[in-house]
Write an enzyme that holds these catalytic residues in place. Structure first.
Site: not given
Ligand code: IMP
Length: 429
Positions: A13, A16, A38, A40-41, A221, A236, A298-299, A302, A410, A412
């Protein structure tokens, strides 16, 4: 030919999506090499906000080729939805996106297994997208790859074998019959849908590199979520660090020129696990609300904290970062003092390096250096020398502490809210 890997330097987050979108202007190919949906860009393009999960952010730039490489775990149903969503917004995807036949799949049973684990005492706060179980199958040699998905008899046989193997756990949450129905409900349509996308992506990349094309590898990630170098087991299940781009895309290490680390001017993390500089009080709430710190996938809110230079030194080292892109500096406007963690204290000792022990990671006390804050406004500034002196000093301090130069700042989501410091960098737009 030039190649660049863009990685997240903290817990993901970092922003990127925007950086890849900005530098991707000079790329011919943009490649995702690990993770799955997982990620979200978030990218603002043509005044519209797009959140991409599996498809490289480069897809928003007309004419660029995008690759989902072998190191990614892909959810076919979710990927189809993402492709159709982009097409409904006028972005052409067909003919521009290649998906590796070697990539492993996330199937419905992986999501049930992920959710089941998260409901127990071993919970780590995953995105529940099935990432961990899919990578476990891959290294456990029971994974199913896109190439297998394209062979109906083989695919059915492999799914059945896996369902039988996992039945003792799966049947605690869903019957195997219901799961079979869910897995095969849209199978034929999905298989046909993916036919034109499936490719031998290492061969495509080899051709691109031989033709001296510019290739950008887009990490997902961040280093502290890396299964080797992160806050294990709160990580992850892939390697977001730069070295994984070679294995995850099927290119040799000699093909890589530069590694750009994207880093936030403070720190955030979603999910459970150690976070030494976390701010749980008012200041944390302030950063979360001003920085709009809510997970793009996931909303979830953070967790927020001060910049952690111990984390950054670790990240620069394990990624081989050659330049940094610093994001969200504007969020710190008016904060005084700004604190930076320069070391940890643990069992009476001063630690300059990030510890491997999970016990130490959870128990270290940050040692802070307080820097004077800067009063605004910094948002909208596009030249380094126009930034308030205290803001420039903050950037220089972070560079020195982290061990890598800042090439971009960056402030904004849109492309023009950027300070380009390093004009000689060949990816500078
Ligand atoms: P998983 O990748 O869904 O198995 O989650 C494992 C850990 O990585 C958890 O703490 C998630 O919140 C975190 N995580 C996975 N993908 C992202 C991402 O794109 N941004 C930030 N945290 C992430």
């Amino acid at each position: 030919m030039a190649t660049l890997i863009v990685v997240g330097a903290q817990w993901g987050d970092e922003g990127k999506g925007k950086i890849v979108h900005l530098l991707g202007k000079k790329a011919d190919y943009i490649v995702r090499y690990q993770g799955g949906n997982n990620a979200g860009h978030t990218v603002v393009f043509d005044g519209k906000t797009f959140v991409l999960h599996q498809i490289p952010s480069g897809i928003l730039q007309p004419g660029k080729k995008c690759i989902i490489a072998n190191g990614v775990v892909l959810d076919p149903a979710a990927l189809k939805e993402e492709i159709l969503f982009l097409e409904s917004r006028g972005i052409r995807v067909r003919g521009r996106l290649a998906v590796s036949a070697w990539a492993h799949l996330i199937l419905p049973y992986h999501k049930y297994l992920d959710a089941h684990r998260e409901a127990g005492s071993d919970k780590i706060g995953t995105t529940k997208k099935g990432i961990g179980p899919a990578y476990s199958d891959k290294v456990g040699r029971t994974g199913i790859r896109l190439a297998d998905f394209m062979e109906p008899d083989l695919f059915r046989e492999l799914v059945e074998r896996n369902l039988q193997e996992k039945a003792p756990v799966l049947e605690q949450v869903i019957s195997l019959d219901a799961l079979r129905r869910e897995t095969f409900k849209d199978y034929d349509a999905l298989r046909k849908f993916f036919e034109p996308f499936v490719a031998n992506t290492p061969a495509l990349l080899q051709e691109a590199l031989a033709a001296k094309k510019n290739v950008l590898f887009e990490g997902a990630q961040g280093a502290l979520l890396d299964v080797d170098f992160g806050t294990y087991p709160f990580v992850t299940s892939s390697n977001p660090v730069a070295g994984a781009a070679c294995v995850g895309a099927g290119v040799g290490p000699g093909a890589i020129d530069e590694v750009l680390g994207v880093v936030k001017a403070y720190t955030t993390r979603v999910g459970d696990g150690p976070f030494p500089t976390e701010l749980t009080g008012e200041m944390g709430e302030f950063l979360r609300s001003r920085g709009q710190e809510f997970g793009a996938t996931t909303g979830r809110p953070r967790r927020c904290g001060w910049f952690d230079a111990v984390v950054m030194r670790h990240s620069v080292r394990v990624n081989g970062i050659t330049r940094l892109a610093l994001t969200k500096l504007d969020i710190l406007e008016g904060v005084d003092p700004i604190r930076v963690c320069v070391a940890y204290r643990y069992k009476g000792k001063l630690l300059k390096d990030f510890p491997a022990s999970r016990q130490a990671q959870a128990a270290v006390a940050p040692v802070y250096k307080d820097l004077p804050g800067f009063t605004g406004p910094v948002k909208g500034i596009t030249q380094l020398n126009k930034l308030p002196v205290a803001a420039r000093d903050y950037v220089r301090f972070l560079e020195k502490q982290s061990g890598a130069p800042v090439g971009f700042i960056s402030m904004g989501r849109s492309r023009d809210e950027t300070i380009l410091i390093d004009k000689r960098f060949r990816w500078t737009p």
